[in-house]
Structures are given as C-alpha cells and as structure tokens.
Design a protein around this motif. Structure first.
Motif, PDB file in Angstrom:
ATOM      1  N   ASN A 139      97.754 -32.266   6.001  1.00  0.00           N
ATOM      2  CA  ASN A 139      97.600 -31.084   6.844  1.00  0.00           C
ATOM      3  C   ASN A 139      98.439 -31.229   8.112  1.00  0.00           C
ATOM      4  O   ASN A 139      98.610 -32.334   8.643  1.00  0.00           O
ATOM      5  CB  ASN A 139      96.131 -30.888   7.221  1.00  0.00           C
ATOM      6  N   PHE A 140      98.941 -30.099   8.581  1.00  0.00           N
ATOM      7  CA  PHE A 140      99.800 -30.140   9.763  1.00  0.00           C
ATOM      8  C   PHE A 140      99.565 -28.913  10.634  1.00  0.00           C
ATOM      9  O   PHE A 140      98.955 -27.923  10.218  1.00  0.00           O
ATOM     10  CB  PHE A 140     101.280 -30.213   9.369  1.00  0.00           C
ATOM     11  N   VAL A 141     100.080 -29.001  11.863  1.00  0.00           N
ATOM     12  CA  VAL A 141     100.059 -27.900  12.817  1.00  0.00           C
ATOM     13  C   VAL A 141     101.474 -27.754  13.370  1.00  0.00           C
ATOM     14  O   VAL A 141     102.156 -28.763  13.610  1.00  0.00           O
ATOM     15  CB  VAL A 141      99.061 -28.173  13.965  1.00  0.00           C
ATOM     16  N   ASN A 142     101.930 -26.521  13.576  1.00  0.00           N
ATOM     17  CA  ASN A 142     103.224 -26.282  14.203  1.00  0.00           C
ATOM     18  C   ASN A 142     103.076 -26.288  15.721  1.00  0.00           C
ATOM     19  O   ASN A 142     102.137 -25.683  16.268  1.00  0.00           O
ATOM     20  CB  ASN A 142     103.798 -24.942  13.751  1.00  0.00           C
ATOM     21  N   VAL A 143     103.979 -26.979  16.386  1.00  0.00           N
ATOM     22  CA  VAL A 143     104.004 -26.995  17.849  1.00  0.00           C
ATOM     23  C   VAL A 143     105.410 -26.624  18.310  1.00  0.00           C
ATOM     24  O   VAL A 143     106.388 -26.780  17.579  1.00  0.00           O
ATOM     25  CB  VAL A 143     103.606 -28.371  18.417  1.00  0.00           C
ATOM     26  N   SER A 144     105.510 -26.132  19.525  1.00  0.00           N
ATOM     27  CA  SER A 144     106.811 -25.811  20.105  1.00  0.00           C
ATOM     28  C   SER A 144     106.669 -25.770  21.612  1.00  0.00           C
ATOM     29  O   SER A 144     105.562 -25.745  22.156  1.00  0.00           O
ATOM     30  CB  SER A 144     107.334 -24.464  19.584  1.00  0.00           C
ATOM     31  N   GLY A 145     107.810 -25.742  22.296  1.00  0.00           N
ATOM     32  CA  GLY A 145     107.757 -25.643  23.736  1.00  0.00           C
ATOM     33  C   GLY A 145     109.004 -26.199  24.394  1.00  0.00           C
ATOM     34  O   GLY A 145     110.042 -26.442  23.755  1.00  0.00           O
ATOM     35  N   SER A 146     108.908 -26.411  25.684  1.00  0.00           N
ATOM     36  CA  SER A 146     110.003 -26.950  26.485  1.00  0.00           C
ATOM     37  C   SER A 146     109.428 -27.523  27.768  1.00  0.00           C
ATOM     38  O   SER A 146     108.327 -27.154  28.186  1.00  0.00           O
ATOM     39  CB  SER A 146     111.027 -25.853  26.803  1.00  0.00           C
ATOM     40  N   PHE A 147     110.173 -28.433  28.354  1.00  0.00           N
ATOM     41  CA  PHE A 147     109.736 -28.951  29.651  1.00  0.00           C
ATOM     42  C   PHE A 147     110.939 -29.440  30.454  1.00  0.00           C
ATOM     43  O   PHE A 147     111.988 -29.804  29.907  1.00  0.00           O
ATOM     44  CB  PHE A 147     108.700 -30.072  29.504  1.00  0.00           C
TER      45      PHE A 147
END
Length: 285
Positions: A139-147
């Motif tokens: 099982n997995f989860v999608n993550v995204s973003g920036s910093f």
C-alpha cells in the motif's frame, strides 16, 4: 539493502533538538522560506521544519498541524537517499517510505537550489511512499510539495565520505548504506543513490592490504562489483566486471581509493563503462 542503518549513524542524530524552525526568530520565519506539503491529495499546513547539512549530506524534516512529519535525506548533488512520512500526533497515519530500490523510478526529487553562502536549500518533490519500501505492491500514498528552508551546518564525523564515478560518461554520486560478508571472508561495501545502479567495493575481511589490483568477476576480493535494478523482475542484475581498483586506505574503519571497470550484462552482453571512480566509505559493519 537497508538505507536507514548507516544514514542514522553518519547523518544527524539530533535533528529536531538542534535545528531551526519556522517558529520563533530564526531565518525560517522570513517570507523567503516556505514548506508546502500535500499528503494523499490533502494539503498539510507545515507548522515547523528543521534542516541540517553535514558535508554533502542534507536532511530536511517538516511537521504539519495535522500531525504528519515528512523527512528527506539527500546529497548536495540532488540524489534522494530516503524519504519517509510518519505520525507525530495522528495515530491513524502509518509509517511510510519511498521505495528503497531505484527510488527515482517512483519518486521525483529535484534539488532546485543549494545556496551554501546563505545556507538555504530549495526542493520540489512528488511520488509514492509505501508501507514496505522494498515492495512495489505494498500500500502507498502519493505525496508532493516544495520547500525552501535554511539549514544548520554541522561538521561531519568523517570528512569526505562517499563514492563518485562517471557511468557511461555521466556523473554518479552515491554513499554506502549496507554491507555484507561474502563466503565468511570477503567484505563488500554496497554504494547506492536513488538510481538503478549499485556499486560494491570488495576486499578481505582479515589482513586486507592497500595496493592496486586488476580484477574480474572471478576474483574473491580486491574487486568492484556492479548491479543494475530490473524494473520488470524487481531484482538486481549482477553484471560481469573487468577493471582495476586501487586501495589507498583499508582498515576496520575506512576503505578509500580509486577504480575503473567495464560491466557487461550477462544475458545481453550490453556494456557499461565506469571511469574516474573514487571512494571513501565506512568499512565498519
């Protein structure tokens, strides 16, 4: 091969207690720094973050008001060594991690800027974090973003750790995360980054001697091994090798030197040229 073990030793053992955050009066409170994070299609409000740089190794961790922490360990060349999410106050959130095998195949990590004068690091990311980092079917989860965050500079315990080479003319940088004793007599230090290749540095477990050695796949020690991850079988292909390795330092603590080799696919005979190789890796495991 488990990436967490050596990262925990070499990298930052006191990240949270000693780094800056966007609370208070340090640099991360300025409008020029930020941390955006989306978890399973839901935007998270990052309330604190921490960052350290130790030699070429960097760690950044952000914690959201919703009780989720996201942590990155990567190098100054933009290779992601490990990404993970974990619960801080939300017990409904599982511990997840980016794939440990060929990480960049399922996780995009872009180092946009590393300003060593102002001590800031800027990154964009997106991809999958899994319940089992060694199982693409978990099982997995999608993550995204920036910093863009300010980091604290830490003096490395050992200066200059890492391995670099040109693989078919392209720069490659990695770090040892695991090792093994082969046939109860040969140590192999495995070096990886987020790509598909693994380089192994092999030498005797006892009475190892510095020097220059020519090698092939038939050598038991004093050789360089080469593997490529196969996304179809989810296994590493062990390439046949032929080359030269020079050990300038070889003891229970460190292995350092230079190497070059040609690696040949055992089934297709396709060749990969590895040149200008240098290494300085921990030999204690």
């Amino acid at each position: 091969m488990t990436k967490f073990k050596v990262i925990a030793f070499v990298l930052f053992t006191a990240l949270i207690s000693s780094c800056s955050s966007n609370d208070g009066s340090d640099d991360n409170s300025s409008s020029e720094t930020y941390f955006n994070f989306t978890y399973d299609s839901k935007a998270q409000k990052i309330k604190t973050w921490e960052a350290q740089k130790q030699g070429d190794l960097i760690e950044v961790m952000g914690t959201s008001e919703e009780g989720i922490a996201i942590d990155f360990k990567f190098n100054a060349y933009g290779n992601l060594y490990q990404a993970s999410t974990n619960p801080v106050t939300n017990n409904n959130i599982p511990w997840l991690q980016a794939s440990e095998n060929f990480t960049s195949n399922t996780f995009t990590f872009t180092l946009e800027n590393l300003n060593t004068t102002n001590k800031t690091v800027q990154v964009k990311f997106s991809g999958k974090v899994y319940e089992d980092g060694y199982d693409y079917e978990s099982n997995f989860v999608n993550v995204s973003g920036s910093f863009k965050v300010s980091y604290k500079e830490i003096t490395p315990q050992i200066e200059g750790l890492g391995t670099s080479a040109k693989i078919d003319g392209k720069d490659w940088h990695g770090l040892s995360f695991d090792g093994t004793i082969e046939n109860q007599e040969t140590k192999i230090i495995y070096v990886e980054n987020d790509g598909e290749y693994t380089i192994g540095i092999a030498f005797p477990d006892y009475d190892a001697k510095t020097g220059t050695y020519n090698f092939t796949s038939n050598n038991n020690a004093y050789r360089i091994t080469f593997q490529k991850y196969d996304t179809a079988t989810h296994q590493n292909i062990n390439y046949n090798v032929s080359g030269t390795v020079t050990f300038t330092t070889l003891n229970d603590i460190l292995a350092a030197g230079t190497f070059s080799l040609t690696a040949t696919n055992p089934e297709t005979n396709a060749k990969i040229t590895i040149s200008n190789g240098t290494f300085k890796e921990s030999a204690s495991f």
